[in-house]
Each structure stands twice: as C-alpha cells, then as structure tokens.
Design a protein around this motif. Structure first.
Motif, PDB file in Angstrom:
ATOM      1  N   TRP A 104       0.822  -1.206   0.000  1.00 25.34           N
ATOM      2  CA  TRP A 104       0.000   0.000   0.000  1.00 25.34           C
ATOM      3  C   TRP A 104       0.857   1.258   0.000  1.00 25.34           C
ATOM      4  O   TRP A 104       1.767   1.382   0.817  1.00 25.34           O
ATOM      5  CB  TRP A 104      -0.924  -0.004   1.217  1.00 25.34           C
ATOM      6  N   ALA A 110      -5.157   2.106   2.109  1.00 23.49           N
ATOM      7  CA  ALA A 110      -5.222   0.865   2.877  1.00 23.49           C
ATOM      8  C   ALA A 110      -6.445   0.817   3.784  1.00 23.49           C
ATOM      9  O   ALA A 110      -7.043  -0.251   3.976  1.00 23.49           O
ATOM     10  CB  ALA A 110      -3.952   0.703   3.713  1.00 23.49           C
ATOM     11  N   ALA A 180       0.965   1.740   5.714  1.00 25.54           N
ATOM     12  CA  ALA A 180      -0.421   1.381   6.037  1.00 25.54           C
ATOM     13  C   ALA A 180      -0.786   1.721   7.473  1.00 25.54           C
ATOM     14  O   ALA A 180      -1.916   1.465   7.892  1.00 25.54           O
ATOM     15  CB  ALA A 180      -0.648  -0.109   5.788  1.00 25.54           C
TER      16      ALA A 180
END
Length: 364
Positions: A104, A110, A180
C-alpha cells in the motif's frame, strides 16, 4: 398511551441504574477499607483529566461503538447476537490479509480496503449462525456463543501455522508496512499545531466509528430494509402478513451486525497493534451487549454508553495502577454497571412507570 415519557426511558432510567451501580460499588470499596470518593477522583483524573487519559478513553470507546452497534442492529430484528467477540476476531484476520497482501502506498488507500476486509470477514462469520437460525431453527444465542470459541481456535491455528513470520516465536502476524499505519489522533493534533494525546492509541478509526453511528441510524430509521428489520423484530406474524421474508431479514440483520463487529478490527489491529495478535478483541464483543442495552439500541445512545465504558476501562486501569484497589474489583464495578443497566433494567423502569402513571392520573 405510553407508561412514561420517552425522555424518562432514554435518560432517567439508565441514569438511575448507573447511580445504583456506582452506589453499590462505593459500598464494596468501603468494605475493603478504601475511600470511594478518592477512588472516583482517580478514575476521573486518569480517564478524563488529561489528553493522555482521553486518548485511551477514546480508543476503548471506538471499540465499544462498533460492537454496540452490532448488537443494536441484531436486536432490532429480534435477534440477540452475542458473537461479536468472534466476529471482531475474524474481522482482524480480514484486516491482516488485506494489509499484508499488497504494498500500500498510503494509509488512505489501505484503510478503505482494510475496512471492507474486516466487514466482509465479520459478516461471513455471522452468516452461518444466521442461516442456521433462519432455516434450521437453531437459536442464535447458542450458535453465536459457539462460534466465538471456533473463531478463537481458527485464529490461533492461522497465526501459528500460516501468518507467523519464519523464526518468530510470537503467535502473531508480521508487522504491517509503515505506509499502512493509521494516523493517531495525536499526530493529527500536531498537524494542527498543538500537542494532544501523546503516546496514546486513539487513531483516525474514531471518526469511522462516528460515521458508522450515522450510517446505522440512516439504515434502521430511513430505509426500507431498516423498516423491515424493525417490523420483523416487533412482530414476526405481522411482518409475514406484510410480505416480509423472515429468512431474508434474519440473514440481512446478522450480516450487518457481523460486519459492524468486524469493523472494530481496524481500530485495535490496524490502528493500535499494527499487526494481528491473539486475544486482540479483549472482551469488547461482550461489552457491546451492555453498550447496546444501556444506549437503548439507538446509535446516539450507543455512542454515549461506549464513552461511559471507555471511561470505566481507562479509569479502572488507572485505579489499579495508583491505588491498592485490586484489578479484580475494577471488573466488579464494570459488572455492576452491566448488571443494573442490562439485567436489572426493569427494577428501575417499573417503579418509574408506576410513578409517571400516578402523576398522570393526578394531573387528570
């Protein structure tokens, strides 16, 4: 005609129940030789007297909002979902699989994906008990309790045998990538130019929980499925006569309920631990039952009740840390609040109903 005004049912009844719970708690504290007034001061100061305390209080509140909403939605359909513990645990598995699956670039990407994973896994874990209730007549209370234990065993197997990094002895997944990690409320405060809640786990999920309250309110009271859920919960024969399918409503209500419980995982798994661990739910699924009952199964009431239990959790921790009152007594205080606001609710409600009935007759 209502036996007592709506405001008395929503505000006065839980308030008196709360006063009774705290009164008996004070007697218990006196019985072990401690000062209940000083204990209350420690709890208030520890939970609400600083931004540090508020940071932990809001973190716990966020968990309880999700599990309280989960119980609330099922309750409106006449169902008693006490499987929030297992649904939240499986929601954590959904978060971990989503976050670890892709590189991500930013938490803003995310978070929605993790929320979908958490809601999906929580909903799927509620689907089987819902289907068993709707099709086979298996009682939802029994099946959801059983599924809590199955979820714990399943999560233990997955963490130990599938997600545990090579060489690690800790039954937990790998840490989530830094990109994330969800921003803490303290980080957001620094971005606005002031310091608040440093070193606390409260994070952006709190705002997701507030949004969930609004969305659940819209669903239950301003949509056709919500009307069908409430109609079915009030009277199944009347709902059948109106053409509402019991199977569809049972499954729908439990899917929404399980999804809400699963969403809790974005707070404790993605926002706080930043990896999936065993026992991450820590009883929040069961506390959600008391939160929904005390909040009168309304999203705004759930929000206030979740804040109260967030206060009790954080204040109780501070009480155990700074006084000689044992941690077990904190559990007793929490249990008394649950007992009076839930199981003994009619002990307060019935005298109030008689009082308001007598006042109405006197006024007439």
């Amino acid at each position: 005609m209502e036996r007592m005004p709506k405001w008395a049912d929503v505000i006065l009844t839980p308030l008196i129940s709360l006063v009774l719970a705290f009164g008996i708690s004070a007697l218990v504290i006196l019985a072990i030789g401690e000062d209940p007034v000083e204990a209350l001061k420690v709890m208030v100061q520890g939970a609400l007297g600083s931004s540090y305390g508020w940071g932990f209080t809001l973190y716990y509140t966020t968990n309880f909002i999700f599990t309280g909403l989960a119980v609330m939605v099922a309750y409106h359909a006449g169902l008693f979902n006490i499987g929030g513990e297992g649904q939240a645990a499986l929601g954590g598995l959904g978060v971990a699989l989503v976050v670890l699956a892709l590189p991500w670039p930013h938490w803003a990407f995310a978070l929605p994906a993790a929320a979908v994973g958490a809601a999906l896994f929580g909903a799927l874990w509620a689907l089987i008990p819902a289907w068993l209730q709707a099709r086979r007549g298996s009682h939802i209370v029994i099946t959801t309790i059983m599924f809590n234990f199955i979820a714990a065993a399943l999560l233990n197997y997955v963490l130990v045998n599938l997600l545990r990094p090579v060489g690690s002895m800790d039954p937990a997944s790998a840490r989530f990538p830094a990109a994330a990690h969800l921003p803490k409320l303290s980080d957001m405060a620094l971005g606005l130019g002031f310091e608040w809640g440093r070193n606390t786990p409260a994070n952006v999920t709190f705002f997701v929980a507030i949004a969930a309250c609004l969305l659940v309110w819209l669903l239950i009271w301003h949509t056709r499925p919500g009307y069908e859920i409430r109609a079915f919960g009030k009277s199944e024969p009347a709902a059948l006569y109106a053409g509402i399918s019991p199977v569809r409503i049972t499954v729908l209500a439990m899917l929404v309920s399980g999804a809400l419980a699963g969403l809790m995982a974005i707070n404790n798994v993605m926002g706080e631990a930043e990896r999936l661990m065993l026992n991450a739910v820590e009883g929040a699924g069961f506390i959600g039952i008391a939160v929904a009952l005390m909040g009168r199964n309304h999203p705004f009431g759930v929000l206030l009740a979740a804040l109260l239990f967030g206060f009790l959790y954080q204040g109780g921790g501070e009480l155990a840390l700074w006084t000689s009152i044992p941690r077990e007594l904190i559990v007793v205080i929490q249990a008394l609040v649950i007992l009076f606001t839930g199981a003994l609710d009619n002990m307060v409600r019935m005298p109030l109903e008689r009082l308001f009935t007598a006042l109405r007759r006197k006024g007439a």
